[in-house]
Design a protein around this motif. Structure first.
Motif, PDB file in Angstrom:
ATOM      1  N   MET A 102       0.864  -1.102   0.018  1.00 51.75           N
ATOM      2  CA  MET A 102      -0.054   0.027   0.076  1.00 51.75           C
ATOM      3  C   MET A 102       0.721   1.141   0.042  1.00 51.75           C
ATOM      4  O   MET A 102       0.374   2.251  -0.593  1.00 51.75           O
ATOM      5  CB  MET A 102      -1.063  -0.187   1.395  1.00 51.75           C
ATOM      6  N   LEU A 103       1.873   1.031   0.687  1.00 54.30           N
ATOM      7  CA  LEU A 103       2.777   2.368   0.899  1.00 54.30           C
ATOM      8  C   LEU A 103       3.994   2.531  -0.045  1.00 54.30           C
ATOM      9  O   LEU A 103       4.799   3.601  -0.083  1.00 54.30           O
ATOM     10  CB  LEU A 103       3.311   2.478   2.387  1.00 54.30           C
ATOM     11  N   THR A 104       4.195   1.459  -0.725  1.00 54.86           N
ATOM     12  CA  THR A 104       5.687   1.586  -1.367  1.00 54.86           C
ATOM     13  C   THR A 104       5.325   0.939  -2.962  1.00 54.86           C
ATOM     14  O   THR A 104       4.271   0.421  -3.419  1.00 54.86           O
ATOM     15  CB  THR A 104       6.953   0.680  -0.728  1.00 54.86           C
ATOM     16  N   ASP A 105       6.363   1.127  -3.850  1.00 56.15           N
ATOM     17  CA  ASP A 105       6.216   0.531  -5.242  1.00 56.15           C
ATOM     18  C   ASP A 105       7.301  -0.924  -5.384  1.00 56.15           C
ATOM     19  O   ASP A 105       7.768  -0.900  -6.294  1.00 56.15           O
ATOM     20  CB  ASP A 105       6.686   1.572  -6.013  1.00 56.15           C
ATOM     21  N   VAL A 106       7.017  -1.789  -4.246  1.00 54.22           N
ATOM     22  CA  VAL A 106       7.773  -2.907  -4.402  1.00 54.22           C
ATOM     23  C   VAL A 106       7.420  -3.631  -5.553  1.00 54.22           C
ATOM     24  O   VAL A 106       6.230  -3.789  -5.836  1.00 54.22           O
ATOM     25  CB  VAL A 106       7.604  -3.658  -3.068  1.00 54.22           C
ATOM     26  N   HIS A 107       8.345  -4.272  -6.095  1.00 54.06           N
ATOM     27  CA  HIS A 107       8.269  -5.340  -7.462  1.00 54.06           C
ATOM     28  C   HIS A 107       7.521  -6.580  -6.735  1.00 54.06           C
ATOM     29  O   HIS A 107       8.185  -6.948  -6.067  1.00 54.06           O
ATOM     30  CB  HIS A 107       9.602  -5.439  -8.070  1.00 54.06           C
ATOM     31  N   THR A 108       6.391  -6.971  -7.144  1.00 52.54           N
ATOM     32  CA  THR A 108       5.837  -8.163  -6.698  1.00 52.54           C
ATOM     33  C   THR A 108       6.497  -9.202  -7.781  1.00 52.54           C
ATOM     34  O   THR A 108       5.255 -10.079  -8.653  1.00 52.54           O
ATOM     35  CB  THR A 108       4.221  -7.966  -6.867  1.00 52.54           C
ATOM     36  N   THR A 109       7.462  -9.657  -8.038  1.00 56.83           N
ATOM     37  CA  THR A 109       8.142 -10.512  -8.631  1.00 56.83           C
ATOM     38  C   THR A 109       8.753 -11.410  -7.960  1.00 56.83           C
ATOM     39  O   THR A 109       9.379 -11.168  -6.718  1.00 56.83           O
ATOM     40  CB  THR A 109       8.960 -10.102  -9.641  1.00 56.83           C
ATOM     41  N   ILE A 110       8.931 -12.815  -8.398  1.00 61.88           N
ATOM     42  CA  ILE A 110       9.802 -13.503  -7.638  1.00 61.88           C
ATOM     43  C   ILE A 110      11.371 -13.444  -8.417  1.00 61.88           C
ATOM     44  O   ILE A 110      11.393 -13.948  -9.475  1.00 61.88           O
ATOM     45  CB  ILE A 110       9.431 -15.083  -7.485  1.00 61.88           C
ATOM     46  N   SER A 111      12.376 -13.329  -7.861  1.00 58.89           N
ATOM     47  CA  SER A 111      13.532 -12.655  -8.366  1.00 58.89           C
ATOM     48  C   SER A 111      14.625 -13.151  -7.691  1.00 58.89           C
ATOM     49  O   SER A 111      14.564 -13.606  -6.346  1.00 58.89           O
ATOM     50  CB  SER A 111      13.585 -11.252  -8.482  1.00 58.89           C
ATOM     51  N   PHE A 112      16.080 -13.424  -8.526  1.00 59.74           N
ATOM     52  CA  PHE A 112      17.088 -13.935  -8.032  1.00 59.74           C
ATOM     53  C   PHE A 112      18.094 -12.935  -7.620  1.00 59.74           C
ATOM     54  O   PHE A 112      18.588 -12.780  -6.514  1.00 59.74           O
ATOM     55  CB  PHE A 112      17.753 -14.876  -9.085  1.00 59.74           C
ATOM     56  N   THR A 113      18.429 -12.014  -8.450  1.00 64.48           N
ATOM     57  CA  THR A 113      19.495 -10.838  -8.214  1.00 64.48           C
ATOM     58  C   THR A 113      18.688  -9.439  -8.537  1.00 64.48           C
ATOM     59  O   THR A 113      19.380  -8.549  -8.086  1.00 64.48           O
ATOM     60  CB  THR A 113      20.672 -11.188  -9.096  1.00 64.48           C
ATOM     61  N   ARG A 114      17.825  -9.499  -9.236  1.00 63.79           N
ATOM     62  CA  ARG A 114      17.171  -8.047  -9.425  1.00 63.79           C
ATOM     63  C   ARG A 114      15.508  -8.493  -9.833  1.00 63.79           C
ATOM     64  O   ARG A 114      15.083  -9.733 -10.111  1.00 63.79           O
ATOM     65  CB  ARG A 114      17.764  -7.385 -10.705  1.00 63.79           C
ATOM     66  N   PHE A 115      14.954  -7.271  -9.744  1.00 60.35           N
ATOM     67  CA  PHE A 115      13.387  -7.614  -9.985  1.00 60.35           C
ATOM     68  C   PHE A 115      13.076  -8.321 -11.485  1.00 60.35           C
ATOM     69  O   PHE A 115      12.076  -9.262 -11.594  1.00 60.35           O
ATOM     70  CB  PHE A 115      12.801  -6.433 -10.135  1.00 60.35           C
ATOM     71  N   ASP A 116      13.825  -8.376 -12.412  1.00 61.21           N
ATOM     72  CA  ASP A 116      13.604  -9.103 -13.680  1.00 61.21           C
ATOM     73  C   ASP A 116      14.419 -10.117 -13.736  1.00 61.21           C
ATOM     74  O   ASP A 116      14.686 -10.492 -15.122  1.00 61.21           O
ATOM     75  CB  ASP A 116      13.566  -7.944 -15.060  1.00 61.21           C
ATOM     76  N   SER A 117      15.066 -10.788 -12.878  1.00 57.03           N
ATOM     77  CA  SER A 117      16.035 -11.871 -13.211  1.00 57.03           C
ATOM     78  C   SER A 117      15.587 -12.873 -12.165  1.00 57.03           C
ATOM     79  O   SER A 117      16.001 -12.835 -10.764  1.00 57.03           O
ATOM     80  CB  SER A 117      17.381 -11.264 -12.867  1.00 57.03           C
ATOM     81  N   PRO A 118      14.985 -13.986 -12.387  1.00 59.53           N
ATOM     82  CA  PRO A 118      14.280 -14.192 -13.639  1.00 59.53           C
ATOM     83  C   PRO A 118      12.921 -13.314 -13.551  1.00 59.53           C
ATOM     84  O   PRO A 118      12.379 -13.418 -14.572  1.00 59.53           O
ATOM     85  CB  PRO A 118      13.865 -15.656 -13.734  1.00 59.53           C
ATOM     86  N   GLY A 119      12.425 -12.716 -12.582  1.00 54.98           N
ATOM     87  CA  GLY A 119      11.435 -12.049 -12.677  1.00 54.98           C
ATOM     88  C   GLY A 119      10.068 -12.596 -12.811  1.00 54.98           C
ATOM     89  O   GLY A 119       9.357 -11.955 -13.561  1.00 54.98           O
TER      90      GLY A 119
END
Length: 331
Positions: free
Chosen positions: A119-136
């Motif tokens: 609700m208060l942040t723009d956290v990436h809702t991804t399952i990731s390894f080293t960054r939001f798009d890896s594997p993302g």
């Protein structure tokens, strides 16, 4: 400094009020530790909070929603652990809150964390390894919330299982917090690659926990003059899980905290095999007790496990940097 000095005075206060740790009788070598002051996690959690607040006194470093949410979650988990510790010492037994009550308390803390983050942040809702798009792996908010709560529950319990020898959990967590300082600061310096909101403040949270635990370890090293108890173990576990979730390194966390994973898996294997066959994999679980009962001195077990923790975090940082190179960031 707050932790180093504060723990010293906390030991005196706990001793004067006879707040000591009951010891499991199955480990004969630990009987002499009965009565050692516990709830030492109070000192380093307060110290970490003090360090975090002090770091923002200088100009240029501002409080962020993400940093405050993570610190609040650490405090919440510490409070659940403190209730468990208090029941143990007040009733003079090695069992505190029931498993159901402890998990319920941690669930409340975890729900507070995920709701605030969503609700208060723009956290990436991804399952990731080293960054939001890896594997993302992009997942719905509600799925990410469940994933985050499971990670919090698993990590807090993993650290709690590891906290069975003098300085083992504290020393091992130091390596993990160093890793998250590097990860947070690296993400701050390369925002286009990592897109971690409030990355610098997360590095400060990790640094604050590192300082608090290090000061505590001075008094917790073998022979320990104080134990962290569930107060400290649950706080450390919550910190590691929250840092992994907010820096998008959830799948890297098992490498960073390899020792905690090893301890947890040893218990799972022991319980599963015993229930199925009536036989054991290890002399005693968690696995650090297996080596103790095999004749290793306690300090030998601790130092060798620290070495494993250090090697695991070195591997994690190597993987993290190798991925950065793969993004073309050096170009």
């Amino acid at each position: 400094m707050v932790s180093l000095v504060g723990t010293r005075y906390l030991i005196d206060w706990l001793t004067a009020h006879q707040i000591g740790q009951p010891i499991h009788e199955d480990v004969e070598g630990h009987v002499t530790k009965a009565g050692t002051p516990t709830m030492g996690g109070v000192a380093f959690v307060i110290a970490a909070l003090a360090g975090y607040l002090a770091a923002h006194v200088r100009s240029g470093l501002v409080f962020t929603r993400t940093g405050l949410i993570v610190m609040a979650t650490i405090l919440g988990a510490g409070i659940v652990g403190a209730l468990d510790d208090w029941i143990k010492v007040s009733r003079e037994r090695n069992l505190g809150l029931s498993s159901r009550a402890k998990m319920l308390g941690l669930l409340v803390v975890a729900i507070g964390f995920v709701v605030a983050m969503l609700m208060l942040t723009d956290v990436h809702t991804t399952i990731s390894f080293t960054r939001f798009d890896s594997p993302g792996f992009d997942i719905p908010d509600w799925t990410w919330a469940i994933w985050a709560m499971l990670l919090l529950a698993g990590t807090t319990n993993a650290v709690n299982l590891t906290d069975g020898l003098d300085g083992l959990a504290a020393g091992s967590s130091i390596f993990a917090f160093i890793t998250f300082i590097v990860v947070g600061f690296w993400a701050f310096r390369h925002p286009d690659v990592y897109q971690v909101e409030h990355a610098l403040d997360l590095a400060v949270v990790a640094a604050a926990m590192l300082g608090g635990v290090t000061g505590f370890l001075w008094w917790n090293a073998n022979p320990a003059r104080i134990f962290m108890g569930d107060t400290g173990a649950l706080a450390i576990g919550a910190a590691l899980a929250c840092l992994a979730l907010t820096t998008n390194t959830q799948l890297l966390l098992p490498v960073i905290g390899f020792l905690f994973v090893l301890e947890t898996v040893s218990v799972m294997l022991q319980v599963t095999r015993f229930r199925l066959t009536g036989k054991r994999f290890f002399r005693m679980a968690p696995i650090h007790h297996h080596f103790e009962l095999g004749g290793w001195p306690e300090t030998t077990v601790i130092i060798r496990f620290w070495i494993m923790a250090g090697l695991a975090t070195a591997l994690a940082l190597g993987m993290f940097y190798a991925d950065y190179i793969g993004t073309g960031g050096l170009d």
